[in-house]
Design an enzyme around this catalytic site. Structure first.
Site, short mmCIF file in Angstrom:
data_model
loop_
_atom_site.label_atom_id
_atom_site.label_comp_id
_atom_site.label_asym_id
_atom_site.label_seq_id
_atom_site.Cartn_x
_atom_site.Cartn_y
_atom_site.Cartn_z
CB SER A 87 1.98 3.25 -5.41
OG SER A 87 1.06 3.21 -4.39
CE LYS A 132 2.52 0.40 -2.23
NZ LYS A 132 2.81 1.25 -2.96
#
Length: 248
Positions: A87, A132
């Site tokens: 990701s 993230k």
């Protein structure tokens, strides 16, 4: 003559007046060092006693001290994390081990746009730790997308090409959100393979992560050796204006 010689010899052996008041033991002699040895030993007596109380003696004690130091270091200063998914490609690859700075936000500092952070997603993303990139901070308005397909933060278009995964668009899902104070809007760099704030807009917290859920800032890729590098905050968000003027 013999008596006179004997008397002279005895007088010659007697100490001279200048020597009468001095000690017969020279400085630094064994007698003096003996009186100081117990004091020197007492400084490390605790280590000797501790070493005697564990199997393996000093070697085991040294290992235990090292383990204690590493535990405290991991708990309060810097902790390694392994990247489990794609990701955050191309910045972070599967299997990379990053060093997370736990002191980055402990003394009044807060996450900034562009920081890569590790956070506890329990109750928001899932019962795990996630990594993230910070796209919006408290008060920011984050919109996707502008007429050229770019992300907008506080009315300023952001060029994410330096870290966005090749071939990905900023988002295939349109959104227009205002980040509440004390929360963060987070996206993965591989937008086509990232479950992030976009996917949890209808969840508790609206996909925004509270500041106290942030574990720290990912500062280094420590492993593998051929990918060892420092993670820098990109310049893409440098021209984004402060929150407040873009919406009202």
């Amino acid at each position: 003559m013999d008596n006179e010689a004997q008397q002279y010899t005895e007088r010659d052996r007697s100490p001279r007046p200048s020597e009468a008041g001095t000690s017969s033991v020279p400085a630094g002699s064994e007698e003096t060092s003996d009186t100081e040895r117990p004091e020197g030993r007492s400084r490390f007596a605790w280590a000797d006693r501790a070493a005697e109380s564990v199997p393996g003696g000093r070697y085991t004690l040294a290992v235990l001290i090292c383990l204690l130091f590493l535990t405290l270091f991991n708990t309060f200063v810097m902790q390694p994390f392994q990247i489990p998914s794609s990701s955050m490609e191309r910045s972070l690859r599967i299997g990379d081990r990053v060093l997370v700075n736990k002191l980055a936000y402990r003394f009044g500092s807060e996450p900034r746009r562009g920081d890569v952070v590790v956070f506890d997603g329990t109750g928001y993303f899932g019962n795990a730790d996630y990594v993230k990139r910070v796209v919006g901070v408290g008060g920011d308005r984050v919109v996707c997308c502008d007429q050229e397909g770019r992300l907008e933060v506080n009315g300023r278009s952001v060029d994410e090409s330096s870290f966005l995964y090749p071939g990905d668009s900023p988002s295939s899902v349109p959104f227009d959100v205002v980040v509440p104070e004390g929360r963060l809007f987070l996206l993965g760099d591989h937008r086509g393979d990232s479950s992030d704030s976009r996917d949890h807009l209808g969840s508790p917290g609206g996909g925004m992560i509270p500041l106290d859920a942030v574990i720290g800032r990912a500062d280094w890729i420590a492993w593998p050796a051929d990918h060892w590098t420092r993670l820098h905050r990109p310049d893409a968000y440098a021209r984004v204006p402060a929150a407040g003027g873009a919406h009202g």
